[in-house]
Write a protein that holds these residues in place. Sequence first.
Motif, PDB file in Angstrom:
ATOM      1  N   HIS A 144     -30.222 -59.930   4.409  1.00  0.00           N
ATOM      2  CA  HIS A 144     -30.247 -59.952   5.874  1.00  0.00           C
ATOM      3  C   HIS A 144     -28.808 -59.781   6.353  1.00  0.00           C
ATOM      4  O   HIS A 144     -27.870 -60.205   5.662  1.00  0.00           O
ATOM      5  CB  HIS A 144     -30.815 -61.314   6.326  1.00  0.00           C
ATOM      6  N   ILE A 145     -28.629 -59.170   7.522  1.00  0.00           N
ATOM      7  CA  ILE A 145     -27.264 -58.898   8.004  1.00  0.00           C
ATOM      8  C   ILE A 145     -26.464 -60.192   8.182  1.00  0.00           C
ATOM      9  O   ILE A 145     -25.302 -60.262   7.820  1.00  0.00           O
ATOM     10  CB  ILE A 145     -27.298 -58.137   9.352  1.00  0.00           C
ATOM     11  N   ILE A 146     -27.084 -61.211   8.777  1.00  0.00           N
ATOM     12  CA  ILE A 146     -26.301 -62.430   8.997  1.00  0.00           C
ATOM     13  C   ILE A 146     -26.790 -63.632   8.183  1.00  0.00           C
ATOM     14  O   ILE A 146     -26.128 -64.666   8.164  1.00  0.00           O
ATOM     15  CB  ILE A 146     -26.206 -62.804  10.498  1.00  0.00           C
ATOM     16  N   HIS A 303     -23.865 -48.430  19.091  1.00  0.00           N
ATOM     17  CA  HIS A 303     -23.664 -49.582  19.989  1.00  0.00           C
ATOM     18  C   HIS A 303     -23.957 -50.909  19.287  1.00  0.00           C
ATOM     19  O   HIS A 303     -23.644 -51.973  19.804  1.00  0.00           O
ATOM     20  CB  HIS A 303     -24.589 -49.481  21.214  1.00  0.00           C
ATOM     21  N   CYS A 304     -24.595 -50.826  18.126  1.00  0.00           N
ATOM     22  CA  CYS A 304     -25.065 -52.040  17.427  1.00  0.00           C
ATOM     23  C   CYS A 304     -23.935 -53.040  17.196  1.00  0.00           C
ATOM     24  O   CYS A 304     -22.837 -52.667  16.781  1.00  0.00           O
ATOM     25  CB  CYS A 304     -25.679 -51.626  16.083  1.00  0.00           C
ATOM     26  N   ILE A 305     -24.230 -54.318  17.451  1.00  0.00           N
ATOM     27  CA  ILE A 305     -23.233 -55.372  17.206  1.00  0.00           C
ATOM     28  C   ILE A 305     -23.628 -56.235  16.002  1.00  0.00           C
ATOM     29  O   ILE A 305     -23.069 -57.318  15.803  1.00  0.00           O
ATOM     30  CB  ILE A 305     -22.981 -56.238  18.463  1.00  0.00           C
ATOM     31  N   ARG A 306     -24.591 -55.745  15.194  1.00  0.00           N
ATOM     32  CA  ARG A 306     -24.957 -56.392  13.921  1.00  0.00           C
ATOM     33  C   ARG A 306     -25.351 -57.864  14.102  1.00  0.00           C
ATOM     34  O   ARG A 306     -24.851 -58.743  13.399  1.00  0.00           O
ATOM     35  CB  ARG A 306     -23.816 -56.305  12.901  1.00  0.00           C
ATOM     36  N   CYS A 307     -26.269 -58.090  15.051  1.00  0.00           N
ATOM     37  CA  CYS A 307     -26.694 -59.472  15.287  1.00  0.00           C
ATOM     38  C   CYS A 307     -27.884 -59.852  14.405  1.00  0.00           C
ATOM     39  O   CYS A 307     -28.168 -61.028  14.219  1.00  0.00           O
ATOM     40  CB  CYS A 307     -27.053 -59.666  16.758  1.00  0.00           C
ATOM     41  N   GLY A 308     -28.618 -58.869  13.914  1.00  0.00           N
ATOM     42  CA  GLY A 308     -29.769 -59.143  13.039  1.00  0.00           C
ATOM     43  C   GLY A 308     -31.048 -59.489  13.786  1.00  0.00           C
ATOM     44  O   GLY A 308     -32.082 -59.713  13.158  1.00  0.00           O
ATOM     45  N   ALA A 309     -31.012 -59.524  15.126  1.00  0.00           N
ATOM     46  CA  ALA A 309     -32.212 -59.942  15.878  1.00  0.00           C
ATOM     47  C   ALA A 309     -33.386 -58.992  15.645  1.00  0.00           C
ATOM     48  O   ALA A 309     -34.543 -59.417  15.582  1.00  0.00           O
ATOM     49  CB  ALA A 309     -31.897 -60.021  17.374  1.00  0.00           C
ATOM     50  N   CYS A 310     -33.100 -57.697  15.495  1.00  0.00           N
ATOM     51  CA  CYS A 310     -34.201 -56.739  15.287  1.00  0.00           C
ATOM     52  C   CYS A 310     -34.867 -56.971  13.939  1.00  0.00           C
ATOM     53  O   CYS A 310     -36.071 -56.743  13.790  1.00  0.00           O
ATOM     54  CB  CYS A 310     -33.703 -55.300  15.424  1.00  0.00           C
ATOM     55  N   GLN A 311     -34.105 -57.425  12.954  1.00  0.00           N
ATOM     56  CA  GLN A 311     -34.703 -57.717  11.652  1.00  0.00           C
ATOM     57  C   GLN A 311     -35.687 -58.881  11.782  1.00  0.00           C
ATOM     58  O   GLN A 311     -36.781 -58.857  11.215  1.00  0.00           O
ATOM     59  CB  GLN A 311     -33.616 -58.098  10.642  1.00  0.00           C
ATOM     60  N   PRO A 332     -35.087 -52.674  11.349  1.00  0.00           N
ATOM     61  CA  PRO A 332     -35.025 -51.495  12.233  1.00  0.00           C
ATOM     62  C   PRO A 332     -33.645 -50.837  12.280  1.00  0.00           C
ATOM     63  O   PRO A 332     -33.551 -49.618  12.255  1.00  0.00           O
ATOM     64  CB  PRO A 332     -35.416 -52.083  13.595  1.00  0.00           C
ATOM     65  N   ILE A 333     -32.584 -51.645  12.328  1.00  0.00           N
ATOM     66  CA  ILE A 333     -31.261 -51.022  12.372  1.00  0.00           C
ATOM     67  C   ILE A 333     -31.010 -50.234  11.086  1.00  0.00           C
ATOM     68  O   ILE A 333     -30.431 -49.139  11.120  1.00  0.00           O
ATOM     69  CB  ILE A 333     -30.140 -52.074  12.651  1.00  0.00           C
ATOM     70  N   GLY A 334     -31.480 -50.752   9.966  1.00  0.00           N
ATOM     71  CA  GLY A 334     -31.320 -50.029   8.702  1.00  0.00           C
ATOM     72  C   GLY A 334     -32.167 -48.765   8.671  1.00  0.00           C
ATOM     73  O   GLY A 334     -31.734 -47.725   8.160  1.00  0.00           O
ATOM     74  N   VAL A 360     -35.695 -57.085  21.712  1.00  0.00           N
ATOM     75  CA  VAL A 360     -34.710 -58.145  21.438  1.00  0.00           C
ATOM     76  C   VAL A 360     -33.284 -57.627  21.324  1.00  0.00           C
ATOM     77  O   VAL A 360     -32.343 -58.422  21.351  1.00  0.00           O
ATOM     78  CB  VAL A 360     -35.047 -58.936  20.150  1.00  0.00           C
ATOM     79  N   CYS A 361     -33.111 -56.328  21.192  1.00  0.00           N
ATOM     80  CA  CYS A 361     -31.751 -55.826  20.953  1.00  0.00           C
ATOM     81  C   CYS A 361     -30.842 -56.192  22.137  1.00  0.00           C
ATOM     82  O   CYS A 361     -31.106 -55.809  23.277  1.00  0.00           O
ATOM     83  CB  CYS A 361     -31.762 -54.313  20.753  1.00  0.00           C
ATOM     84  N   PRO A 362     -29.766 -56.933  21.872  1.00  0.00           N
ATOM     85  CA  PRO A 362     -28.929 -57.415  22.969  1.00  0.00           C
ATOM     86  C   PRO A 362     -28.184 -56.306  23.705  1.00  0.00           C
ATOM     87  O   PRO A 362     -27.716 -56.518  24.829  1.00  0.00           O
ATOM     88  CB  PRO A 362     -27.942 -58.360  22.274  1.00  0.00           C
ATOM     89  N   VAL A 363     -28.076 -55.141  23.079  1.00  0.00           N
ATOM     90  CA  VAL A 363     -27.365 -54.038  23.748  1.00  0.00           C
ATOM     91  C   VAL A 363     -28.325 -52.877  24.031  1.00  0.00           C
ATOM     92  O   VAL A 363     -27.908 -51.758  24.271  1.00  0.00           O
ATOM     93  CB  VAL A 363     -26.129 -53.582  22.927  1.00  0.00           C
ATOM     94  N   ARG A 364     -29.610 -53.213  24.016  1.00  0.00           N
ATOM     95  CA  ARG A 364     -30.689 -52.309  24.438  1.00  0.00           C
ATOM     96  C   ARG A 364     -30.669 -50.939  23.740  1.00  0.00           C
ATOM     97  O   ARG A 364     -30.789 -49.903  24.389  1.00  0.00           O
ATOM     98  CB  ARG A 364     -30.666 -52.145  25.961  1.00  0.00           C
ATOM     99  N   ILE A 365     -30.498 -50.961  22.439  1.00  0.00           N
ATOM    100  CA  ILE A 365     -30.609 -49.705  21.688  1.00  0.00           C
ATOM    101  C   ILE A 365     -32.098 -49.348  21.591  1.00  0.00           C
ATOM    102  O   ILE A 365     -32.904 -50.191  21.192  1.00  0.00           O
ATOM    103  CB  ILE A 365     -30.012 -49.859  20.270  1.00  0.00           C
ATOM    104  N   PRO A 366     -32.471 -48.145  21.967  1.00  0.00           N
ATOM    105  CA  PRO A 366     -33.902 -47.777  21.928  1.00  0.00           C
ATOM    106  C   PRO A 366     -34.323 -47.444  20.496  1.00  0.00           C
ATOM    107  O   PRO A 366     -34.599 -46.291  20.151  1.00  0.00           O
ATOM    108  CB  PRO A 366     -33.982 -46.553  22.842  1.00  0.00           C
ATOM    109  N   LEU A 367     -34.405 -48.470  19.664  1.00  0.00           N
ATOM    110  CA  LEU A 367     -34.577 -48.248  18.226  1.00  0.00           C
ATOM    111  C   LEU A 367     -35.837 -47.448  17.898  1.00  0.00           C
ATOM    112  O   LEU A 367     -35.818 -46.559  17.056  1.00  0.00           O
ATOM    113  CB  LEU A 367     -34.593 -49.597  17.490  1.00  0.00           C
ATOM    114  N   HIS A 368     -36.934 -47.774  18.583  1.00  0.00           N
ATOM    115  CA  HIS A 368     -38.161 -47.072  18.167  1.00  0.00           C
ATOM    116  C   HIS A 368     -38.139 -45.609  18.611  1.00  0.00           C
ATOM    117  O   HIS A 368     -38.700 -44.748  17.946  1.00  0.00           O
ATOM    118  CB  HIS A 368     -39.416 -47.842  18.583  1.00  0.00           C
TER     119      HIS A 368
HETATM  120  S1  SF4 Z   1     -30.864 -56.084  17.496  1.00  0.00           S
HETATM  121 FE1  SF4 Z   1     -29.597 -54.343  18.195  1.00  0.00          FE
HETATM  122  S2  SF4 Z   1     -27.499 -55.088  18.012  1.00  0.00           S
HETATM  123 FE2  SF4 Z   1     -28.755 -56.500  16.810  1.00  0.00          FE
HETATM  124  S3  SF4 Z   1     -28.691 -55.672  14.689  1.00  0.00           S
HETATM  125 FE3  SF4 Z   1     -30.511 -54.802  15.668  1.00  0.00          FE
HETATM  126  S4  SF4 Z   1     -29.814 -52.842  16.539  1.00  0.00           S
HETATM  127 FE4  SF4 Z   1     -27.988 -54.042  16.094  1.00  0.00          FE
END
Ligand code: SF4
Length: 434
Positions: A144-146, A303-311, A332-334, A360-368
């Motif tokens: 996991h990232i964090i 823009h990702c800040i590697r918070c791990g929330a999407c995981q 998802p970020i991976g 949940v992405c704190p910087v609103r990356i449109p991951l899907h």
């Molecule tokens: S939730 Fe957004 S900012 Fe956090 S790890 Fe996933 S893509 Fe990056």
Amino acid sequence: MSGFEARSRAALADPRKRANVPRFAEKAALNRVRGFEGVDLEALRAAGEAARARAIADLPRLLDALQAKLEAAGAVVHRAATGADAARYVTDVVLRHGRMVVKSKSMASEEIGLNDHLEAAGVEVVETDLGEFIVQTAGEAPEHIIIPAIHKTTGQVRDLFEPLAGRPIGDDPAELTRFARAHLRKRFLEAPVGITGVNFAVAETGTIVLVTNEGNGRMCSSLPKVHVAIMGMERVVADLADLAVLLPLLTRSGTGQKITSYVTMLNGPRRREEGDGPEEMHVVILDNGRARVRETPYRSVLHCIRCGACQNVCPVYRQVGGTAYGWVYGGPIGAVLTPLLHGDQELGHASSLCAACDDVCPVRIPLHELLLGLRRDRAADSAGALERLAFRLWSLAWSRPWLYRLTVRMAGTARGPLPLLRRWTRTRDLEVHR
Ligand code: SF4
């Protein structure tokens, strides 16, 4: 069987991983919800998105400004075009000073395979983040990232630590942590070089920001004679005002904390009048494909800040964990970043497209949306003319109710002999709604 499928099957066959990953991911997701209680989350997310978009839009200028400030403060800045270049540079720095490093958690260093490079050069690498120390002792990669050891029970950690300690420790997390602290303390004092990641780098002030809960980042960057910080080039932010927006977004999204126990802000090596800190500071700014991604429609992934929330909320990640994704970044970020930086195109399909990650992405990356784009690219690259025609006909048929019903009925009788349909319907129902 694809690589992701094979790794997923292996992960699913591990009952402890299967139990622990969803349990702790869910806990982290709940902590995040609690962390944002009483906060205007959408306003904060909009501000976070704007801060990251500003930084990536202005990336070349901000990196130049950051480098100038750091160099003026006495740091050595190395721009690494590739992972191999970064690993070579760091290894050279380390070998000039000794054969041992203490290291705090750094996804960029995982990305460039730094530990393998250092160990191949005869350097002992000591991971000092507790989770990283656990997975290093187990000979595994972070899950996991964090929360690198998200998949381990305290019993498993005991089994890893007791041979190191040469005595019984037991399952109590406090005792296990006490052992790790004592074991690592000696190494902090011995190591000539400390290596850290970089959570943010502020261009305006030339500040490297480390966010930790265990204080190990601060030890790695202040006790050894030499500090090496490795940052993905997108870690830069314009100024302290943007940092003030992004820092609480990172900590609340990652662990639910208003702020982590330690936030370390570094402006170069020790100055003449200062009593402690490293004599040498190196900052490695890693490209490794990021500048190329910045020129594509997938720019927002930077823009990702590697918070791990999407995981934590991803139904796929919760089942298979992070290492099933085959590279450093899971979830998802991976699934977005790995195809773009590392070239494993199949990961665009490692998603249910439920869009929980977007929410949940704190910087609103449109991951899907990015995942869909990757799937489209892959189909355009790999599908033959016949396959494209088949899907066009399928799309035409299923946009007309009578044709949909007819084809589904036909498929119901045909799926026995058709291997593709047999596989597709193994986990799905083909239902006709009249
Ligand atoms: S939730 Fe957004 S900012 Fe956090 S790890 Fe996933 S893509 Fe990056």
